[in-house]
Design a protein around this motif. Structure first.
Motif, PDB file in Angstrom:
ATOM      1  N   SER A 191       2.229   4.978 -13.448  1.00  0.00           N
ATOM      2  CA  SER A 191       1.376   6.085 -12.987  1.00  0.00           C
ATOM      3  C   SER A 191       0.900   5.932 -11.554  1.00  0.00           C
ATOM      4  N   LEU A 192       1.080   4.741 -10.936  1.00  0.00           N
ATOM      5  CA  LEU A 192       0.476   4.508  -9.628  1.00  0.00           C
ATOM      6  C   LEU A 192       1.429   3.778  -8.687  1.00  0.00           C
ATOM      7  N   VAL A 193       1.486   4.252  -7.437  1.00  0.00           N
ATOM      8  CA  VAL A 193       2.229   3.609  -6.354  1.00  0.00           C
ATOM      9  C   VAL A 193       1.265   3.428  -5.190  1.00  0.00           C
ATOM     10  N   ARG A 194       1.263   2.245  -4.606  1.00  0.00           N
ATOM     11  CA  ARG A 194       0.345   1.960  -3.505  1.00  0.00           C
ATOM     12  C   ARG A 194       1.136   1.462  -2.294  1.00  0.00           C
ATOM     13  N   LEU A 195       0.846   2.051  -1.127  1.00  0.00           N
ATOM     14  CA  LEU A 195       1.461   1.645   0.139  1.00  0.00           C
ATOM     15  C   LEU A 195       0.368   1.156   1.075  1.00  0.00           C
ATOM     16  N   SER A 196       0.547  -0.038   1.630  1.00  0.00           N
ATOM     17  CA  SER A 196      -0.467  -0.591   2.527  1.00  0.00           C
ATOM     18  C   SER A 196       0.202  -1.255   3.716  1.00  0.00           C
ATOM     19  N   ALA A 197      -0.576  -1.452   4.773  1.00  0.00           N
ATOM     20  CA  ALA A 197      -0.064  -2.086   5.991  1.00  0.00           C
ATOM     21  C   ALA A 197      -1.164  -2.923   6.618  1.00  0.00           C
TER      22      ALA A 197
END
Length: 276
Positions: A191-197
Motif C-alpha cells: 500500500s505504500l511507496v516512499r522516495l527520499s533523498a
C-alpha cells in the motif's frame, strides 16, 4: 633609502599584477561556472583585451552544444530504426509459435541494443560534466505517472526530497532510473511507496522503499551480479534493476538493494554525483 625604494617598487608591481589580473581571474571563474553547468555561456561584456578570447570560447561552447544535439538526434533515429523492426519480429515469432531459443535470441539482441544506446546517450549527455537536473521536479512528474498507471490500487506515495537537490545527470537518464525504481516498488508494494533523498558529500543518495515482500539475500546477490538477467531469474523485477545498475555506474554512482527497515519491503538505493 634604496631599500625602501626597492620595497616600494615591489609593492607597486604586486599591486599592478593583482589588479591587472583581476579580469583574468573573473574570466577563469566564469569558465568554471560554465563547466559546472551554472551558466551556459561566458558573459558577453568583457575587457577589450579579453573580449576575443571570450568570443572564441563562447563560439566553441555553441559548436559543442550543436554537435551534441546532432549526435543525440541521430541516436534517437537509430534507436527507432532498430527497435521497431525488432519489436515486429518478436511479435511475429510469438504469433508463429517459434522455438523459445529463437525468441530468446531476439530478446537478447534487443537488450544489447538498448544497453549500448543508453551508454552512447549518457556519454553524449555528460560530455563536459555539465548535466544538472532538479530531482524533486523529476520525482513529482514520475509519481504522478505511476499513480495513474496503478490507479486501480490504493497505493500511497511519499516523497521527501529538498527542492535544492540537483543531480549531475541528464534528465532523461534520471527519468529512466527513478521511473524503473518507482514502477518496481509500485508493482510489489502492499500500500505504500516512499522516495527520499539526502546528500552525502559530493554524492546524492536516493532511496525507494516499499512495504511489499522484498527480496531475499540470494536474490539481491543475483540482481547485483554483472550481466544478470533478472527477467529470466524468477525474481519478477524484469530488466528494470539492470537498467538502473548500468546507468548509475555510467555516472560514477552505485545501486544497492536490501530490506527497508521502515517499511519491511525492498529498499533500492542509488548514489549519483550532485551539483551544489
Amino acid at each position: 633609502s634604496h631599500g625602501l625604494l626597492g620595497l616600494g617598487l615591489v609593492a607597486s608591481i604586486w599591486l599592478q599584477l593583482r589588479y591587472g589580473l583581476g579580469p583574468v581571474r573573473a574570466l577563469r571563474d566564469a569558465v568554471a561556472r560554465v563547466r559546472s553547468g551554472e551558466t551556459g555561456l561566458l558573459p558577453a561584456d568583457q575587457p577589450r583585451e579579453l573580449q576575443p578570447l571570450a568570443d572564441e570560447v563562447n563560439a566553441l561552447i555553441r559548436q559543442n552544444a550543436a554537435g551534441l544535439d546532432h549526435a543525440r538526434r541521430h541516436l534517437a533515429n537509430l534507436a527507432h530504426g532498430l527497435k521497431t523492426p525488432l519489436a515486429t519480429l518478436s511479435l511475429r515469432l510469438a504469433r508463429d509459435d517459434a522455438p523459445a531459443e529463437t525468441r530468446a535470441l531476439v530478446a537478447q539482441l534487443d537488450a544489447r541494443i538498448a544497453h549500448h544506446l543508453r551508454r552512447a546517450r549518457s556519454a553524449a549527455a555528460t560530455t563536459g560534466q555539465r548535466a544538472r537536473t532538479n530531482v524533486a521536479e523529476v520525482a513529482a512528474d514520475l509519481i504522478d505517472a505511476v499513480v495513474r498507471v496503478h490507479a486501480d490500487r490504493a497505493l500511497r506515495f511519499e516523497a521527501d526530497i529538498e527542492p535544492s537537490h540537483i543531480a549531475a545527470i541528464d534528465r532523461q537518464d534520471l527519468d529512466e532510473l527513478l521511473g524503473n525504481l518507482l514502477d518496481n516498488a509500485a508493482r510489489h508494494a502492499g500500500s505504500l511507496v516512499r522516495l527520499s533523498a539526502r546528500t552525502d558529500g559530493t554524492m546524492l543518495d536516493l532511496a525507494v522503499e516499499d512495504d511489499g515482500p522484498g527480496m531475499t539475500e540470494e536474490q539481491v546477490t543475483l540482481a547485483l551480479r554483472p550481466g544478470a538477467r533478472l527477467d529470466e531469474s524468477g525474481i519478477g523485477y524484469g530488466l528494470g534493476l539492470s537498467i538502473v545498475h548500468e546507468l548509475a555506474e555510467l555516472y560514477g554512482g552505485t545501486l544497492r538493494l536490501g530490506r527497508s527497515q521502515a517499511l519491511g519491503g525492498l529498499l533500492a538505493g542509488i548514489t549519483l554525483p550532485r551539483r551544489p
